[in-house]
Design a protein around this motif. Structure first.
Motif, PDB file in Angstrom:
ATOM      1  N   THR A  55      -5.828   6.316  10.174  1.00  0.00           N
ATOM      2  CA  THR A  55      -5.729   4.982   9.198  1.00  0.00           C
ATOM      3  C   THR A  55      -7.170   4.315   9.415  1.00  0.00           C
ATOM      4  N   VAL A  56      -7.139   3.514   8.317  1.00  0.00           N
ATOM      5  CA  VAL A  56      -8.574   2.599   8.321  1.00  0.00           C
ATOM      6  C   VAL A  56      -8.023   1.194   8.227  1.00  0.00           C
ATOM      7  N   ARG A  57      -8.333   0.249   9.237  1.00  0.00           N
ATOM      8  CA  ARG A  57      -7.893  -1.033   9.121  1.00  0.00           C
ATOM      9  C   ARG A  57      -9.175  -1.856   9.261  1.00  0.00           C
ATOM     10  N   ASP A  58      -9.073  -3.087   8.865  1.00  0.00           N
ATOM     11  CA  ASP A  58      -9.997  -4.062   9.324  1.00  0.00           C
ATOM     12  C   ASP A  58      -9.899  -4.548  10.424  1.00  0.00           C
ATOM     13  N   SER A  59     -11.007  -5.553  10.940  1.00  0.00           N
ATOM     14  CA  SER A  59     -11.067  -6.089  12.361  1.00  0.00           C
ATOM     15  C   SER A  59      -9.849  -6.737  12.738  1.00  0.00           C
ATOM     16  N   LYS A  60      -8.929  -7.404  11.798  1.00  0.00           N
ATOM     17  CA  LYS A  60      -7.961  -7.811  12.437  1.00  0.00           C
ATOM     18  C   LYS A  60      -6.547  -7.021  12.367  1.00  0.00           C
ATOM     19  N   GLY A  61      -6.793  -5.679  12.195  1.00  0.00           N
ATOM     20  CA  GLY A  61      -5.705  -4.846  11.999  1.00  0.00           C
ATOM     21  C   GLY A  61      -5.015  -4.474  10.992  1.00  0.00           C
ATOM     22  N   LEU A  64      -6.330  -1.069   5.086  1.00  0.00           N
ATOM     23  CA  LEU A  64      -7.282  -1.103   3.881  1.00  0.00           C
ATOM     24  C   LEU A  64      -6.963  -0.376   3.071  1.00  0.00           C
ATOM     25  N   GLU A  65      -6.408  -0.820   1.860  1.00  0.00           N
ATOM     26  CA  GLU A  65      -6.086   0.489   0.714  1.00  0.00           C
ATOM     27  C   GLU A  65      -7.332   0.776  -0.018  1.00  0.00           C
ATOM     28  N   GLY A  66      -7.476   2.181  -0.601  1.00  0.00           N
ATOM     29  CA  GLY A  66      -8.691   2.312  -1.244  1.00  0.00           C
ATOM     30  C   GLY A  66      -9.884   2.606  -0.676  1.00  0.00           C
ATOM     31  N   VAL A  79      -9.036   9.048  -0.151  1.00  0.00           N
ATOM     32  CA  VAL A  79      -8.932   7.495  -0.263  1.00  0.00           C
ATOM     33  C   VAL A  79      -7.652   7.126   0.480  1.00  0.00           C
ATOM     34  N   THR A  80      -7.576   6.007   1.215  1.00  0.00           N
ATOM     35  CA  THR A  80      -6.282   5.550   1.890  1.00  0.00           C
ATOM     36  C   THR A  80      -5.475   4.981   0.721  1.00  0.00           C
ATOM     37  N   ASP A  81      -4.075   5.022   1.317  1.00  0.00           N
ATOM     38  CA  ASP A  81      -3.201   4.684   0.624  1.00  0.00           C
ATOM     39  C   ASP A  81      -2.571   3.269   0.661  1.00  0.00           C
ATOM     40  N   SER A  82      -1.587   2.646   0.483  1.00  0.00           N
ATOM     41  CA  SER A  82      -1.124   1.335   0.475  1.00  0.00           C
ATOM     42  C   SER A  82      -1.088   0.800   1.892  1.00  0.00           C
ATOM     43  N   ILE A  83      -0.854   1.887   2.704  1.00  0.00           N
ATOM     44  CA  ILE A  83      -0.839   1.584   4.459  1.00  0.00           C
ATOM     45  C   ILE A  83      -1.888   1.945   4.976  1.00  0.00           C
TER      46      ILE A  83
END
Length: 844
Positions: A55-61, A64-66, A79-83
């Protein structure tokens, strides 16, 4: 098998029988390569499936899509999906750098061991400072910039999108340490730290871009709309690329294919006010289970540009049409990619001729050229090209192969390029080309990447080219036909020891060069010189003689990077570069159409060898980025062009209307550096204050019979000290239906260049100037946040400053030197307002 191949590649450079095999037993060599490829491929196909997911997430968890997740060494990504989830299938087993990125977030690069179904999650922090750029150019493997001792700059798609230019080289001319020598708005050649032409090697997706690099009057034959990002090496890169990379490398990396399971595309259009440039490009790409395709068609055209001194500058209009297609397969055993392209440019040829009384531009209408009428306003405001123009065509087919094997990676690249350049210089015979150059280039590149031998990443390989250039179809002959064969085995190494990175390499280069004798005779109808075949042809005279020479040399590099912390890195590198003289420097003897020059070469020239030392310091944090680098470059047998005077100290004129120039060779030293600082003051994280300065100083140290005095102590065509300061505001989501919005204002400052080559009136000083540029843009989204289109509005030289760039060849296009206004030559483009519109397509 792998060990045998490695020994073969290393020992080939010292074995003359190998060159004999290449030249005389090509079929045998082909069958040996096929056997090697099949051996590796059979082993690779039997390898188990591997994948990477996470998964790819921001610093707040938050997911991140796209976000883009890619493995640069394998040229695969998704590219990452909606989750925020991603998966990359069909990977080989091994250790690779994996990069995750998204606009408005800093890139994250992690070294991942792929073995079976592997997992790697990413956290991206909001930041515009790219501290984790990963590059592939000139490296043994994909490498983070802050860990590479070689000075490298990465230019992303965002930078290219948010600036206007007439061609891809102008798009990077503001990068610290980089300049461009120009002949109008669509003819630019890259300069790196004061060196250009055949000293800077241009690549297209890692493979040599071969045109008539020695010539002044045409640019790089690449569709600027097709380029996604650019990587620049500032310094000798001869180790991996051979001759012509003595000053550095510009790697133009095209648009990547669609992610697996997607069909995506893009429609781009733009308009520029100064010369009424209109341009557009359409791209579509699909990918299903590792099979991908991509197609693009582009076109742009412009009228004559204008400036506040000259008004409309006659014969600077152009029309360019480009197309390319790519097909490939990415599987667990590696990949095979085929890329084909076509570049077609019709370009007018300015000569600067003017009416002596009104100073309006005039044009040649007869061969005798006894009278030139003034160019009409209608002719200055049209897309139609004049009778005198050039037609440059470039065709390319590249086949890239990457085979994953148990202990390494085998890369086999082959390419064919054909460059046709016709210069129509006869006003009464519009269809008869004066200069007609037909260049065919066959490129080969074989590399083997070992997977970690005792902690070392080692690469061995061999690359080069076979090239022919036919000049016999024209009526003006500045160079003869020639052919050459390049051969270069090399080895590179890299190792990480805690905070210390070590990288280096060694190479042997050999260029077998031959130019043909050339005989001409007058055409009975036109009177033009034409190719005669041999001296036995009635009326034939000899213009060029047979010439054979072999240029060879050893090059090496060694560099260290010490990473004190995540924020600070200190770098040092020493490299020896090699360049064989080009065809014009050796053999030129004639009028070079489109340049107002009669050029003379020298067959006694030796190869250039450089020794460059670099020291750099980098600091990067969330709110501050600082880069500082200095270099010293000593060049033996440096070749430069200078004007030739007659015995009376006046311009030597062999052919009327053309200044006579002759190449010289001496010892040279270039030194200088670049510094940049990027500030994001907290808590105003949306505000960017970016500043850079570049300086290069070049000294002629004489030798080869050249004595140094005040007039020739400096080298010609060296860019002046220049700086760029930009204030930019970026907003991730400033309002509904707006995203990734920005506005910026920029000052471009060039100092006066007094350190010029004054001898024989070759060069003149250039005044300094300041240009103010600005821009504003944003993504426009629908209610669900999906981008509908991106729009940008830009203004260059907003105050319409009259200036001449020191590297503009048009500065010297002045056939009437007694101008009562005191404004000699042609000036650069005035105020220019541009609009760019980009529409993304997502069909699946």
């Amino acid at each position: 098998m792998q060990q045998a191949l490695s020994l073969f590649l290393i020992n080939a450079g010292t074995n003359s029988s190998f060159i004999y095999l290449l030249n005389n037993h090509k079929n045998m060599f082909k069958y040996i390569l096929i056997f090697i490829f099949l051996s590796f491929t059979i082993r690779a196909i039997a390898a188990p499936d591997n994948s990477l997911q996470g998964t790819v997430r921001d610093s707040k968890g938050f997911p991140l899509e796209g976000a883009i997740v890619e493995v640069p060494d394998l040229k695969v990504g998704t590219v990452t999906d909606s989750i925020g989830s991603y998966i990359i299938k069909n990977l080989p087993k091994g250790k690779f750098i994996v990069v995750a990125s998204l606009i408005s977030y800093s890139k994250t690069a992690i070294t991942v061991m792929v073995n079976g179904n592997s997992t790697q999650n990413f956290i991206l922090n909001e930041s515009a400072i790219e501290s984790k750029e990963v590059v592939i150019t000139g490296q043994s493997r994909a490498t983070e910039i802050n860990r590479s001792p070689v000075p490298i700059v990465a230019i992303g798609n965002q930078y290219l999108t948010e600036n206007i230019s007439s061609n891809i080289i102008d798009a990077i001319a503001k990068v610290p340490g980089v300049s461009a020598v120009t002949t109008g708005p669509n003819i630019s050649k890259p300069y790196i730290r004061g060196l250009g032409y055949n000293r800077v090697l241009t690549l297209y997706d890692g493979m040599r871009q071969e045109g008539q690099q020695w010539g002044d009057e045409h640019g790089i034959e690449v569709d600027e709309y097709s380029i996604d990002r650019i990587e620049l090496i500032k310094g000798p890169a001869s180790i991996i690329y051979g001759s012509d990379a003595l000053a550095g490398v510009v790697n133009l990396i095209p648009t990547p294919p669609a992610p697996d399971g997607k069909i995506v595309g893009n429609i781009t259009s733009e308009y520029q006010s100064n010369n009424n440039l209109v341009g557009g490009s359409g791209m579509l790409s699909g990918n299903q289970n590792g099979f991908y395709w991509l197609a693009r068609v582009s076109h742009k055209q412009a009228m004559d540009y204008q400036d506040p001194i000259d008004g409309k500058v006659y014969a600077t209009n152009f029309s360019e049409t480009d197309a390319n297609a790519a097909f490939g397969i990415n599987k667990k055993w590696g990949f095979t990619h085929l890329d084909i392209s076509m570049f077609d440019d019709l370009q007018a040829i300015p000569d600067g001729s003017r009416d002596s009384a009104t100073r309006q531009f005039t044009k040649q209408i007869t061969e005798a050229d006894t009278f030139r009428p003034i160019v009409t306003n209608q002719e200055l405001n049209t897309y139609k090209l004049p009778v005198l123009h050039q037609h440059v065509q470039h065709y390319r087919a590249m086949l890239s192969n990457n085979f994953n094997i148990a202990n390494g990676l085998l890369v086999v690249d082959a390419g064919f390029e054909r460059s046709e350049r016709r210069e129509f210089s006869h006003p009464e015979y519009a269809d008869v080309p004066g200069l007609f150059l037909q260049l065919n280039t066959y490129i080969y590149d074989v590399k083997y990447y070992f997977h970690n031998i005792g902690g070392w990443d080692i690469t061995t390989g061999i690359n080069g080219l076979y090239q022919t250039n036919d000049v016999t179809q024209g009526t003006e002959f500045v160079i003869p036909s020639y052919h050459e064969f390049d051969f270069g085995p090399f080895a590179m190494f890299k190792r990480n020891i805690g905070k210390l990175d070590i990288a280096g390499g060694i190479r042997f280069d050999d260029r077998a060069f031959h130019n043909d004798a050339l005989f001409t005779k007058p055409d009975p109808v036109t009177g033009f010189d034409t190719y005669a075949g041999s001296i036995n042809t009635t009326g034939a005279s000899q213009q060029f003689y047979n010439y054979d020479h072999t240029f060879s040399g050893m090059t090496y590099s060694l560099g260290l990077t010490y990473v004190f912390s995540k924020a600070i890195a200190l770098k040092g590198n020493i490299a020896r570069g090699f360049r064989a003289p080009n065809i014009a420097e050796i053999s030129a003897n004639g009028v070079h159409p489109g340049t107002n020059i009669y050029q003379i070469g020298n067959g006694d020239f030796k190869p250039e060898f450089s020794l460059q030392e670099d020291i750099g310091l980098e600091f990067s944090s969330r709110h501050l980025s600082i880069n500082f680098s200095v270099f010293n470059n000593d060049i033996d047998n440096y070749i430069f062009n200078s004007k030739l005077l007659n015995s009376k100290g006046q311009d030597s004129v062999i052919v009327a209307g053309n200044q006579t120039f002759q190449f010289q060779q001496a010892k040279a030293r270039l030194y200088g550096g670049e510094a940049s600082i990027d500030i994001h003051p907290h808590p105003l994280d949306w505000l960017h204050f970016e500043n850079s300065i570049s300086a290069v100083f070049a000294v002629n140290e004489g030798g080869n019979g050249i004595k140094i005095n005040d007039s020739n102590r400096y080298l010609p065509f060296i860019p002046p000290v220049h700086a760029i300061s930009e204030l930019r505001a970026s907003f991730k989501s400033p309002a509904k239906m707006l995203r990734n919005s920005y506005t910026k204002i920029q000052a471009v400052i060039y100092a006066k260049q007094n350190r010029v080559y004054l001898a024989d009136n070759t060069e003149t000083p250039t005044n300094g100037y300041v240009l103010i540029n600005a821009g504003i843009g944003s993504d426009i989204t629908n209610r669900s946040g999906k981008t509908i289109f991106n729009i940008g509005i830009f203004g260059d030289n907003l105050f319409n400053v009259a200036y001449q760039d020191h590297l503009s060849r048009l500065k010297y296009f002045e056939p009437y030197p007694n101008d009562p206004r005191g404004n000699l030559g042609i000036y650069n483009m005035g105020r220019n307002i541009g609009v760019k519109l980009s529409i993304p397509l997502d069909l699946k």
